[in-house]
Design a protein around this motif. Structure first.
Motif, short mmCIF file in Angstrom:
data_model
loop_
_atom_site.label_atom_id
_atom_site.label_comp_id
_atom_site.label_asym_id
_atom_site.label_seq_id
_atom_site.Cartn_x
_atom_site.Cartn_y
_atom_site.Cartn_z
N TYR A 186 -23.56 -17.05 24.43
CA TYR A 186 -22.20 -16.50 24.52
C TYR A 186 -22.25 -15.12 25.17
O TYR A 186 -23.18 -14.34 24.92
CB TYR A 186 -21.55 -16.40 23.14
N VAL A 246 -27.53 -18.07 21.80
CA VAL A 246 -27.10 -19.38 22.30
C VAL A 246 -26.28 -19.26 23.59
O VAL A 246 -25.74 -20.25 24.07
CB VAL A 246 -26.34 -20.20 21.22
N ARG A 303 -17.70 -19.27 15.82
CA ARG A 303 -17.44 -20.61 16.33
C ARG A 303 -17.12 -20.53 17.82
O ARG A 303 -16.72 -19.48 18.33
CB ARG A 303 -16.34 -21.31 15.56
N ARG A 304 -17.29 -21.63 18.49
CA ARG A 304 -17.12 -21.71 19.94
C ARG A 304 -15.65 -21.75 20.34
O ARG A 304 -14.87 -22.50 19.75
CB ARG A 304 -17.80 -22.99 20.44
N THR A 353 -23.45 -24.28 18.52
CA THR A 353 -22.21 -23.62 18.93
C THR A 353 -21.62 -22.69 17.87
O THR A 353 -20.75 -21.89 18.19
CB THR A 353 -21.14 -24.66 19.31
N GLY A 354 -22.07 -22.78 16.64
CA GLY A 354 -21.50 -21.95 15.60
C GLY A 354 -22.45 -21.74 14.44
O GLY A 354 -23.52 -22.37 14.35
N CYS A 381 -17.21 -16.90 22.09
CA CYS A 381 -17.19 -17.33 20.70
C CYS A 381 -16.13 -16.52 19.97
O CYS A 381 -15.59 -15.54 20.49
CB CYS A 381 -18.55 -17.14 20.05
N ASP A 431 -15.17 -21.31 24.09
CA ASP A 431 -15.53 -21.98 25.33
C ASP A 431 -17.00 -21.68 25.60
O ASP A 431 -17.65 -21.03 24.78
CB ASP A 431 -14.61 -21.59 26.50
N GLU A 432 -17.52 -22.12 26.74
CA GLU A 432 -18.95 -21.97 27.01
C GLU A 432 -19.44 -20.54 26.90
O GLU A 432 -20.57 -20.30 26.49
CB GLU A 432 -19.29 -22.50 28.40
#
Length: 150
Positions: A108, A106, A68-69, A49-50, A75, A71-72
């Motif tokens: 985003y 990933v 960093r995340r 996620t990050g 980022c 939400d789904e």
């Protein structure tokens, strides 16, 4: 000069904080409000996620940048700080592109950031990278909020 961008190592966290602190003093006359996110690196900036990266001049941390995340699909571009001698030379754009590459890989779909009017050169860079101004998405001290599609 042997400049490289690499993943932050645990042993470099304090040096990264020192870079951020130095730049904050330069622009705002004070240290950052907190380092809560960096004190929790493993929950904020670790794949999938990050990510947290550093610009290295040989063995010295001279710049930082992270994803960093939120939400789904979203980022946040965080901690983009470079010592004065390393600004205006393309390192920020290179760091951002590597971070966006990770973000896309990933899943985003968009990236957001918050910044301040006193960081004019950074705002110009963000616009060149495709960011546009949006409404505030957090309640932090920043006054400019931006987003871009990845």
């Amino acid at each position: 000069m042997a400049l490289t961008i690499q993943l932050l190592r645990d042993s470099q966290i304090e040096a990264a904080k020192a870079v951020i602190t130095e730049v904050c003093f330069e622009f705002f006359g004070q240290a950052p409000v907190n380092f809560e996110d960096m004190d929790a690196i493993s929950s904020q900036y670790v794949a999938p996620t990050g990510i947290f990266m550093v610009l290295m001049d040989d063995k010295e941390v001279v710049g930082t940048g992270a994803i960093r995340r939120l939400d789904e699909q979203t980022c946040e571009l965080k901690r983009m700080w470079f010592l004065a001698a390393y600004r205006g030379k393309g390192h920020g754009a290179k760091m951002a592109e590597l971070l966006f590459e990770f973000a896309r890989s990933v899943g985003y779909k968009r990236a957001r950031l918050d910044t301040s009017p006193s960081l004019g050169a950074a705002s110009k860079l963000f616009r060149r990278l495709g960011f546009y101004v949006i409404k505030p998405y957090n309640d932090g001290p920043s006054t400019i909020y931006m987003e871009k599609f990845l």
